[in-house]
Motif scaffolding. Structure first.
Motif, PDB file in Angstrom:
ATOM      1  N   LEU A 172      39.529  31.038  46.234  1.00  0.00           N
ATOM      2  CA  LEU A 172      38.075  31.114  46.225  1.00  0.00           C
ATOM      3  C   LEU A 172      37.626  32.518  46.616  1.00  0.00           C
ATOM      4  O   LEU A 172      38.091  33.078  47.604  1.00  0.00           O
ATOM      5  N   CYS A 173      36.714  33.079  45.823  1.00  0.00           N
ATOM      6  CA  CYS A 173      36.213  34.437  46.060  1.00  0.00           C
ATOM      7  C   CYS A 173      34.699  34.387  46.278  1.00  0.00           C
ATOM      8  O   CYS A 173      34.007  33.598  45.648  1.00  0.00           O
ATOM      9  N   GLN A 174      34.200  35.265  47.137  1.00  0.00           N
ATOM     10  CA  GLN A 174      32.770  35.256  47.433  1.00  0.00           C
ATOM     11  C   GLN A 174      32.101  36.614  47.270  1.00  0.00           C
ATOM     12  O   GLN A 174      31.079  36.889  47.888  1.00  0.00           O
ATOM     13  N   SER A 175      32.684  37.425  46.399  1.00  0.00           N
ATOM     14  CA  SER A 175      32.064  38.689  46.001  1.00  0.00           C
ATOM     15  C   SER A 175      32.710  39.136  44.697  1.00  0.00           C
ATOM     16  O   SER A 175      33.818  38.688  44.354  1.00  0.00           O
ATOM     17  N   LEU A 176      32.031  40.022  43.983  1.00  0.00           N
ATOM     18  CA  LEU A 176      32.611  40.547  42.745  1.00  0.00           C
ATOM     19  C   LEU A 176      33.890  41.326  43.018  1.00  0.00           C
ATOM     20  O   LEU A 176      34.840  41.284  42.228  1.00  0.00           O
ATOM     21  N   GLN A 177      33.934  42.026  44.158  1.00  0.00           N
ATOM     22  CA  GLN A 177      35.130  42.774  44.516  1.00  0.00           C
ATOM     23  C   GLN A 177      36.312  41.827  44.718  1.00  0.00           C
ATOM     24  O   GLN A 177      37.413  42.060  44.187  1.00  0.00           O
ATOM     25  N   GLU A 178      36.099  40.769  45.488  1.00  0.00           N
ATOM     26  CA  GLU A 178      37.168  39.791  45.719  1.00  0.00           C
ATOM     27  C   GLU A 178      37.602  39.141  44.411  1.00  0.00           C
ATOM     28  O   GLU A 178      38.800  38.933  44.172  1.00  0.00           O
ATOM     29  N   LEU A 179      36.623  38.819  43.564  1.00  0.00           N
ATOM     30  CA  LEU A 179      36.933  38.176  42.299  1.00  0.00           C
ATOM     31  C   LEU A 179      37.754  39.104  41.409  1.00  0.00           C
ATOM     32  O   LEU A 179      38.740  38.672  40.781  1.00  0.00           O
ATOM     33  N   GLY A 180      37.382  40.384  41.366  1.00  0.00           N
ATOM     34  CA  GLY A 180      38.157  41.349  40.586  1.00  0.00           C
ATOM     35  C   GLY A 180      39.579  41.486  41.101  1.00  0.00           C
ATOM     36  O   GLY A 180      40.544  41.527  40.320  1.00  0.00           O
ATOM     37  N   ASP A 181      39.721  41.562  42.419  1.00  0.00           N
ATOM     38  CA  ASP A 181      41.063  41.673  43.014  1.00  0.00           C
ATOM     39  C   ASP A 181      41.919  40.458  42.663  1.00  0.00           C
ATOM     40  O   ASP A 181      43.102  40.584  42.321  1.00  0.00           O
ATOM     41  N   ALA A 182      41.316  39.277  42.749  1.00  0.00           N
ATOM     42  CA  ALA A 182      42.061  38.044  42.505  1.00  0.00           C
ATOM     43  C   ALA A 182      42.458  37.913  41.035  1.00  0.00           C
ATOM     44  O   ALA A 182      43.581  37.488  40.718  1.00  0.00           O
ATOM     45  N   ILE A 183      41.558  38.290  40.125  1.00  0.00           N
ATOM     46  CA  ILE A 183      41.878  38.213  38.697  1.00  0.00           C
ATOM     47  C   ILE A 183      42.991  39.195  38.351  1.00  0.00           C
ATOM     48  O   ILE A 183      43.927  38.877  37.600  1.00  0.00           O
ATOM     49  N   GLU A 184      42.904  40.384  38.918  1.00  0.00           N
ATOM     50  CA  GLU A 184      43.941  41.393  38.656  1.00  0.00           C
ATOM     51  C   GLU A 184      45.301  40.897  39.128  1.00  0.00           C
ATOM     52  O   GLU A 184      46.301  41.018  38.408  1.00  0.00           O
ATOM     53  N   ALA A 185      45.355  40.318  40.309  1.00  0.00           N
ATOM     54  CA  ALA A 185      46.628  39.813  40.842  1.00  0.00           C
ATOM     55  C   ALA A 185      47.163  38.673  39.985  1.00  0.00           C
ATOM     56  O   ALA A 185      48.367  38.595  39.707  1.00  0.00           O
ATOM     57  N   LEU A 186      46.276  37.779  39.548  1.00  0.00           N
ATOM     58  CA  LEU A 186      46.699  36.643  38.722  1.00  0.00           C
ATOM     59  C   LEU A 186      47.257  37.112  37.385  1.00  0.00           C
ATOM     60  O   LEU A 186      48.322  36.652  36.944  1.00  0.00           O
ATOM     61  N   ALA A 187      46.565  38.056  36.735  1.00  0.00           N
ATOM     62  CA  ALA A 187      46.978  38.519  35.413  1.00  0.00           C
ATOM     63  C   ALA A 187      48.280  39.318  35.463  1.00  0.00           C
ATOM     64  O   ALA A 187      49.082  39.270  34.522  1.00  0.00           O
ATOM     65  N   LEU A 188      48.485  40.065  36.545  1.00  0.00           N
ATOM     66  CA  LEU A 188      49.710  40.857  36.662  1.00  0.00           C
ATOM     67  C   LEU A 188      50.892  40.004  37.097  1.00  0.00           C
ATOM     68  O   LEU A 188      52.050  40.320  36.783  1.00  0.00           O
ATOM     69  N   SER A 189      50.625  38.924  37.819  1.00  0.00           N
ATOM     70  CA  SER A 189      51.705  38.046  38.274  1.00  0.00           C
ATOM     71  C   SER A 189      52.196  37.116  37.180  1.00  0.00           C
ATOM     72  O   SER A 189      53.347  36.660  37.213  1.00  0.00           O
ATOM     73  N   HIS A 190      51.317  36.816  36.217  1.00  0.00           N
ATOM     74  CA  HIS A 190      51.672  35.887  35.140  1.00  0.00           C
ATOM     75  C   HIS A 190      51.413  36.574  33.807  1.00  0.00           C
ATOM     76  O   HIS A 190      50.278  36.576  33.308  1.00  0.00           O
ATOM     77  N   GLN A 191      52.467  37.137  33.247  1.00  0.00           N
ATOM     78  CA  GLN A 191      52.336  37.953  32.044  1.00  0.00           C
ATOM     79  C   GLN A 191      51.937  37.143  30.813  1.00  0.00           C
ATOM     80  O   GLN A 191      51.522  37.716  29.805  1.00  0.00           O
ATOM     81  N   ASP A 192      52.047  35.813  30.872  1.00  0.00           N
ATOM     82  CA  ASP A 192      51.718  34.993  29.712  1.00  0.00           C
ATOM     83  C   ASP A 192      50.262  34.549  29.687  1.00  0.00           C
ATOM     84  O   ASP A 192      49.832  33.880  28.745  1.00  0.00           O
ATOM     85  N   ILE A 193      49.489  34.912  30.703  1.00  0.00           N
ATOM     86  CA  ILE A 193      48.062  34.576  30.705  1.00  0.00           C
ATOM     87  C   ILE A 193      47.318  35.575  29.822  1.00  0.00           C
ATOM     88  O   ILE A 193      47.361  36.783  30.061  1.00  0.00           O
TER      89      ILE A 193
END
Length: 469
Positions: A172-193
Motif C-alpha cells: 500500500l502506497c500513500q503518495s505518488l513517490q511511494e507508488l512510483g518506487d513500488a511500481i519500479e521495484a515490482l517491474a524490475l523484480s518480475h521481468q515478465d510483467i
C-alpha cells in the motif's frame, strides 16, 4: 441468506459511504436506494415490519415493481407493515450521515422499532456502527474495524495468506513517490510483467482503477534515470476515472497490480457471492459473469447468471475457502469475491482479484430473480432451480442508458414493456424487472434484470428492453 426471526423489524438504510465528490460522480445517485427494495421480501414473514429510509421519495411505481414479485397477497397486506421515510435531502452525502443529523427522527425510530430489530445497509462503516448503537439495533454485516480486509491491499494480503492465485501486487502506497518506487521495484523484480493497473485502496465499482500507460518491456531497456522519468510522467498522466484521485491516494492509499492480459481465448470476470451467518457458517449464494466497461474496461456495468460451467465449481470452492477464513476473523453477512479467468489450452486459469465485505452489483439481481421465480440456488450444479427443476438465467445492469428515455415516466416505460410482452410475468417466470425507475425521467437511466429460460432468452429480453422508446 439468513432469515430474520418472526415478528422482527428491519431498518433499511441503503447508504454509500464515500467522499461527496465521489458520490457526485454517480448519475441518479438518489435512485440507487431502489436497488435495495428487494429487501421488501422481509415482509413475506407475517408479523415482520420494514422501515425504509431514502434520500428522496420513492414513487408507487417503483414500490409496485418489486411488490408484484411477491407471492399473491392483497396490497394492503404488504403496505400496512412498510414505512417509507424520505429525508428530502438531495445532497451528495452518505444517507446514514444525513439520518444521524436528525435527532428527532432518531427518537421517533427508537420508539417505533421493536427489541431485536436489525439494521441492514449497503456496507458497514463507523457511521452505520454509530447508528446501530444509537438505536440499539443488531447490525447486519462485517464489523467496521474489519473493513481493511476488503480493501485492495487487504485483499492481496488475504489471497497471499491463503495461497490463492492472484496478480502480483505492490504494498500500500500513500503518495505518488511511494507508488512510483513500488511500481519500479515490482517491474524490475518480475521481468515478465508487461503492464500494471493502479487501484485506489477503497474505491468500488472500478472508479478507482486505471492502467498505467507504460510498457515495461521497452521501459526496462532504458537507463535508470530515463526509467524513472518515464514512470513519473506516466503516473502524472494517469487517466483515473475519479477526478480527485490523488487526494484519495493521500488519504486512503493505492496499490499497483500486474495487469493480466487476454490470451487468444479471451479474459472473463467471474464472481462468487457468499453469506456468513451469525454463527460463522459459510453459504454460497450465487456465481456470476461480470460485465466490465468504462474508459479502461475496469468498471462494473452488469452481470450474467450463472458463471461459466467450465469453472463455476472452482470459483465456488475458492469462495468457500475465503469465506471460512474471513469467518474466523469475525466477518459476517455478505461477502463477494471477484476473479479473472483466462482460457488456456488445458482449461481455464483463475486469479482472485478483490474481496468486497458488502453487498454489490450482483446482490440485488440474484435476490430479484430468486424471489420472482420462487427458485433456489443449487450448490451442486451452480444453478438457480425452480420447484420443477427448471434452471433460471438472467442478465442485469444498473446503468442502462438511452437518450430517448429522458422525460419518460416510470408508468410509461412499464406500459411499453407490457405492450411488448417483455414485462416480467409470474405465470411464465420470464421477463424484465425494471429498477432505478427514479433516474429514468431526469437522466434517461434505468436498471433492470431480464429473467429467461436460457442465456440466449435472457439476452434477447434485455435487447427488447433497450429497444423501448
Amino acid at each position: 441468506m439468513e432469515q430474520h426471526a418472526a415478528g422482527t423489524d428491519l431498518l433499511l438504510v441503503p447508504s454509500y459511504s464515500a467522499d461527496p465528490r465521489t458520490l457526485s460522480c454517480i448519475h441518479g445517485l438518489d435512485s440507487w436506494a431502489e436497488r435495495h427494495l428487494i429487501e421488501l421480501r422481509h415482509l413475506m414473514q407475517p408479523g415482520n415490519r420494514l422501515v425504509l429510509i431514502t434520500p428522496t421519495p420513492i414513487s408507487n411505481a417503483c414500490l409496485d415493481a418489486v411488490l408484484q414479485l411477491m407471492p399473491a397477497a392483497p396490497p394492503h397486506w404488504w403496505r400496512c407493515r412498510l414505512n417509507c421515510i424520505s429525508l428530502n435531502d438531495h445532497s451528495a452525502r452518505s444517507l446514514t450521515a444525513k439520518l444521524l443529523e436528525r435527532p428527532r427522527l432518531l427518537d421517533q425510530l427508537a420508539t417505533q422499532l421493536r427489541p431485536g430489530s436489525v439494521l441492514a445497509c449497503y456496507s458497514v462503516s463507523e457511521q452505520e456502527t454509530s447508528l446501530a448503537q444509537r438505536l440499539q439495533l443488531q447490525l447486519e454485516g462485517s464489523p467496521a474495524e474489519l473493513a481493511p480486509l476488503g480493501s485492495k491491499a487487504g485483499s492481496a494480503q488475504v489471497f497471499e495468506a491463503l495461497g490463492l492465485p492472484h496478480p502480483r501486487t505492490t504494498q500500500l502506497c500513500q503518495s505518488l513517490q511511494e507508488l512510483g518506487d513500488a511500481i519500479e521495484a515490482l517491474a524490475l523484480s518480475h521481468q515478465d510483467i508487461g503492464q500494471v493497473v493502479v487501484k485506489l485502496n477503497y474505491m468500488a465499482g472500478g472508479r478507482g482503477n486505471a492502467p498505467l500507460n507504460l510498457s515495461f518491456n521497452s521501459w526496462r531497456l532504458q537507463s535508470p534515470r530515463q526509467r524513472r522519468q518515464s514512470l513519473d510522467a506516466a503516473l502524472a498522466a494517469l487517466a483515473m476515472p475519479l477526478p480527485h484521485w490523488q487526494e484519495e491516494l493521500l488519504r486512503h492509499g493505492a496499490i499497483a497490480q500486474e495487469l493480466l492480459s487476454a490470451s487468444s481465448g479471451g479474459l472473463s470476470s467471474p464472481s462468487v457471492q457468499l453469506w456468513i451467518n451469525t454463527s460463522g457458517a459459510v453459504e454460497i449464494v450465487s456465481t456470476h459473469e461480470q460485465c466490465l466497461g468504462g474508459p479502461h474496461g475496469q468498471s462494473f456495468k452488469g452481470c450474467r447468471f450463472p458463471a461459466r460451467q467450465a469453472y463455476s465449481q472452482e470459483v465456488m470452492a475458492m469462495g468457500e475457502q475465503l469465506g471460512r477464513h474471513l469467518a474466523k476473523l469475525g466477518c459476517r453477512g455478505p461477502v463477494l469475491l471477484d476473479l479473472l479467468a483466462r482460457r488456456r489450452q488445458q482449461g481455464w486459469q483463475l486469479w482472485a482479484i478483490e474481496i468486497n465485505l458488502r453487498k454489490g452489483g450482483t446482490t440485488h439481481p440474484f435476490q430479484l430473480a430468486a424471489t420472482a421465480t420462487g427458485a433456489g440456488f443449487d450448490r451442486s450444479s451452480g444453478q438457480l432451480l425452480n420447484s420443477d427443476g427448471r434452471a433460471v438465467f438472467y442478465e442485469a445492469s444498473d446503468e442502462l442508458h438511452q437518450p430517448p428515455w429522458r422525460g419518460l415516466l416510470p408508468e410509461q416505460l412499464i406500459d411499453a414493456l407490457v405492450q411488448r410482452g417483455v414485462y416480467f410475468s409470474s405465470a411464465s417466470r420470464r421477463g424484465c424487472i425494471p429498477m432505478r425507475l427514479g433516474a429514468l425521467s431526469e437522466h434517461g437511466l434505468l436498471g433492470a434484470t431480464s429473467v429467461g429460460h436460457s442465456r440466449r432468452d435472457a439476452a434477447l429480453l434485455m435487447q427488447e428492453l433497450m429497444a423501448v422508446r
